[in-house]
Write a protein that holds these residues in place. Sequence first.
Motif, PDB file in Angstrom:
ATOM      1  N   ARG A  79       0.824   4.154  -2.867  1.00 39.43           N
ATOM      2  CA  ARG A  79       0.490   5.562  -2.579  1.00 39.43           C
ATOM      3  C   ARG A  79       1.607   6.490  -3.041  1.00 39.43           C
ATOM      4  NH1 ARG A  79      -3.938   6.789   0.638  1.00 39.43           N
ATOM      5  NH2 ARG A  79      -5.028   4.954   1.415  1.00 39.43           N
ATOM      6  N   GLU A  80       2.823   6.058  -2.851  1.00 35.28           N
ATOM      7  CA  GLU A  80       3.976   6.844  -3.303  1.00 35.28           C
ATOM      8  C   GLU A  80       3.950   6.978  -4.840  1.00 35.28           C
ATOM      9  OE1 GLU A  80       6.999   9.130  -2.449  1.00 35.28           O
ATOM     10  OE2 GLU A  80       6.523   7.770  -0.792  1.00 35.28           O
TER      11      GLU A  80
ATOM     12  N   GLU B 258       0.816  -1.228   0.000  1.00 34.71           N
ATOM     13  CA  GLU B 258       0.000   0.000   0.000  1.00 34.71           C
ATOM     14  C   GLU B 258       0.845   1.272   0.000  1.00 34.71           C
ATOM     15  OE1 GLU B 258      -2.925   0.353   3.159  1.00 34.71           O
ATOM     16  OE2 GLU B 258      -3.166   2.481   2.694  1.00 34.71           O
ATOM     17  N   VAL B 259       1.868   1.291   0.818  1.00 36.32           N
ATOM     18  CA  VAL B 259       2.685   2.506   0.928  1.00 36.32           C
ATOM     19  C   VAL B 259       3.375   2.801  -0.400  1.00 36.32           C
ATOM     20  CG1 VAL B 259       4.632   3.572   2.120  1.00 36.32           C
ATOM     21  CG2 VAL B 259       2.996   2.171   3.400  1.00 36.32           C
TER      22      VAL B 259
ATOM     23  N   ILE C 165       1.515   7.022  -6.938  1.00 36.45           N
ATOM     24  CA  ILE C 165       0.456   7.862  -7.527  1.00 36.45           C
ATOM     25  C   ILE C 165       0.341   9.209  -6.811  1.00 36.45           C
ATOM     26  CG2 ILE C 165      -0.889   5.923  -8.456  1.00 36.45           C
ATOM     27  CD1 ILE C 165      -2.807   6.365  -5.974  1.00 36.45           C
ATOM     28  N   ALA C 166       1.359   9.558  -6.049  1.00 34.65           N
ATOM     29  CA  ALA C 166       1.291  10.806  -5.267  1.00 34.65           C
ATOM     30  C   ALA C 166       1.256  12.043  -6.155  1.00 34.65           C
ATOM     31  CB  ALA C 166       2.462  10.887  -4.294  1.00 34.65           C
TER      32      ALA C 166
END
Lengths: 158, 824
Positions: A130-131, A126-127, A133-134
């Motif tokens: 998220r990174e 997950e992390v 598509i930041a």
Amino acid sequence: MGEWRFAVNGEAVEVEAPGMRRLLDILREDLGLTGTKEGCGEGECGACTVLVDGAPVDSCLVPVCQVEGARIATVEGLATTSSEGPVLDRLQEAFLEMGGAQCGICTPGMLMAARSYLDSGGGPDEVAIREAIAGNLCRCTGYTKIVEAIAVAAGGPG
Amino acid sequence: MPRMTIRTPPGRTLTPVAPRRTETDPLVLQPGTIAPGRARPAAPLRREGPAKLTGEAKYADDLVFPGAWYGATIRSTDAHARFDGIDLDPALDWSAIAVVTAADIPGENIVSLVSDDQPVLVPVGGEIQHQAEPLVLLAAADRETLRHARRGVTIRSTPLSPVFDPRLSDHVFAHFDIASGDLERGFAEADLVIEGEYRVGHQEQLYIENNAMIAVPREDGGVAVHGSLQCPYYIHKALKRALRLTDEQARVVQAETGGGFGGKEEYPSIIALHAALLARKTGKPVRMIYDRHEDLSATTKRHPAIVSHRTGVKADGTLVAQEIDVVMDGGAYCTLTPVVLSRGAIHAGGPYRCPNVRIRARATRTNTPPNGAFRGFGAPQVEFAAEVQIGRIADALGMSPLDIRRRNLYRVGDETPTGQVLRESVAAEEVLERAAEAAEFEGVRTRTERARARRAGSGSVPGSPLRTGADRTASGIGLALAWHGAGFTGSGEVKLASVASVELGADGRIRVLTASTEMGQGTKTIFPQLVAAELGVAVDDVDIAPQDTALVPDSGPTVASRTAMVVGGLLIKAARRLREVVEERNGGRPFADVHRADAAAHGPTRIDQQFEPYPHVHFDDETYRGDAYPAFGWAACVVSVSVDLDSGEVTVRDVVAADDVGRVIHPVLAEGQVEGGTLQAIGYATIEEIKLRDGRYLNDRLATYIIPTSLDAPRITTLLVEAPFSGAPHGAKGVGELPMDVGAPAVVAAIRDATGVWIHELPASPERILAALGVTAEPPGQAPAADTVRAALDEPIEAGTDPRPDAPTDPQPMRGPRDPGEPS
């Protein structure tokens, strides 16, 4: 004016345009590929994300002179075609199933950022997702279902 | 002023009031039961999803109209001025450029909405009311010519004195006064009176697709507009009035719409009018596509508000008196302000029973761009204030945030300040308990409180009592509860008299005809679902007609979370009648078996269903008494944050949101609404802010107006709760706005839990948090951001004694009202 040669979704194209014309306008207006969207025109929202030689870029910030000889991938190149219409790739399918697209305006850019992440070996973490598509803003989903969809496409549990 | 007379320390009960759970068929849910998110049979995939995922979907700027010109708007740069004239640079060749002024408007120079105060273009000699006011329109065949033309226009004006403080404005758009019980007596009964003033600023909807409209001249002298919009018939009416057109001459077609959130409710009307005037002048299609800068600087925002509370409460936490004053900043024109204010006034007390209430609300004009609709529509502002107020009351009484809400929340049979008796569909307790349980609220809060108490004495950084050498961050958990009236306020729905239709076509296919727009929330998916279920056919047998005023009836605007509840309800009734007609014609055989043969034999059958008032729902617009809404949705939210005590930055880590939507039609879409609305609320709470100078937005670019990214977004767990509304055939109450009301106060409560300070003004920016912590001075020009709360919360309050060494001797008011003359 200059002549620029590059490939879009595997097809060779040749366009005549001023070298500083934005790649976004070349795609949308000269090549009719309107799947790539403009959200801010200054590299903040990521709606215009395309891949240049596999790397995600904001096409509103890239002048066409910089893509001479490059391979460009846009959202139109993700699905394959069959006699019964388009066949979604695994990532698009996951977005559809998980609810990763709402209004859809960030979706093409989001898909391309995610495609790049997956192609470079990204997994269902997950992390890391998220990174990845930041740089792509979404105002509808709260990102939860987008992250889930990319995780599913990366082989994570549905 | 009553004395504080608390005698018994209010104990903290950790035993939750167990929510009622009934074991029944999961498809026949009883009021108040829980529907686990994905327990239903698989819902259909998003109808227009494949088109959006392949880039096939056509948004306004993707549409091609051969020979189209490009349009531009010349705006004022004065906040308030007389418009003296226009000079065109004589060095430019103006023959290739269309110039439109107010003199070119064939009909009334007004943007039709609630009030007729906003001009399409300010006429020369008229008054400019805000710095982004449209004055002149230009169009040219190419962008380069248009760019030159823009530079060739000079506006002459004489500055007038502007008003920026809504409290000082004498132009009142609307005011409401809601009263119940006896306020004086309520305060006389109170053991404690607490005052507070709360402020919220502008918020931008920030749909990722900017506003966009293309006008195409028609051969009959009329115009067709294609664009990004929520409400086709608002634009239709605006075009008819300003361009003097008939119903047929004005045609409005929705393009795929990249988000709205209220921001495309009314503003598209003026863009459509501008594009249409240019199309009329040139005889060409004209593209009016805003860039982000223009969209941010000119279009409507959420209303800023100042909300003052004075609350009387018994020692056991029971509310006995609420005196609330709401001032909203309407901006330069009325737009939807009276309706926003009305919702704000009705929701101002929060979801709590109180016998003695007085709510005064007014909205005034300032010389800033008009404010308008944004998800929540007046409720997020007032519910932020109400929830922080109740949190501060709990602190003052030494009660847990959960217990004070348990004590006061609305239950079936309670009466609201407008005199509405809540007869059914009340799920305040349900959502509160579900969210608190799932987030382990009391357990976590006990730990964070202990951590805070442990650190309070060991602060090693001057001015920062909680900062220790080892711990730079502090964690906290916060809770909030909200209600949201479902659908239009008061008699709005009755006056609208919307129509929605279902048609069995000659080809045997079923078609849904409504003006309800898809902007990501799922209209095009749930309407076929509802109709297919009623008719007993497959979802794929039901088509949806385009949102084109030439084809679909006026089923009202796509706003107020009314689409699923109201228009969905009309469609179910229409489908029911269609089924009865067809089955009767075919000897009572099921619709699904006979509809194709029926269509072949009888041709098309169309049923138009008009809205009928919900039974037992009455509201008096004059006295503001009665059933303000047919039902309410209920939401609770628990937020976990960590606060960086050096920088003041807040990281929102986890959110549990429990939302009662009446009935879940499509779990994935409903969860998507809750998640998206929750993140917008978190943005509102933490980072979204418009700075103004002289009536101009300073951060009017996406580089400076920031919204949460995937890294800022917490993990959001959604619990969908179902307390159906009996007036709707499917029980649905709507979901869109509900999560927007509850996120921000939950964040602020979590910051309080982490740091011990309450933030009174949104966003809870690092500057405000550091100032409240006493690390830095108050940000210049800002309201005092917070007051500190006693560190030792477990200590009971006794009359006249406060455990705080620095406590004021007279604890009330805890915070006095600001000098009304002070500018904001």
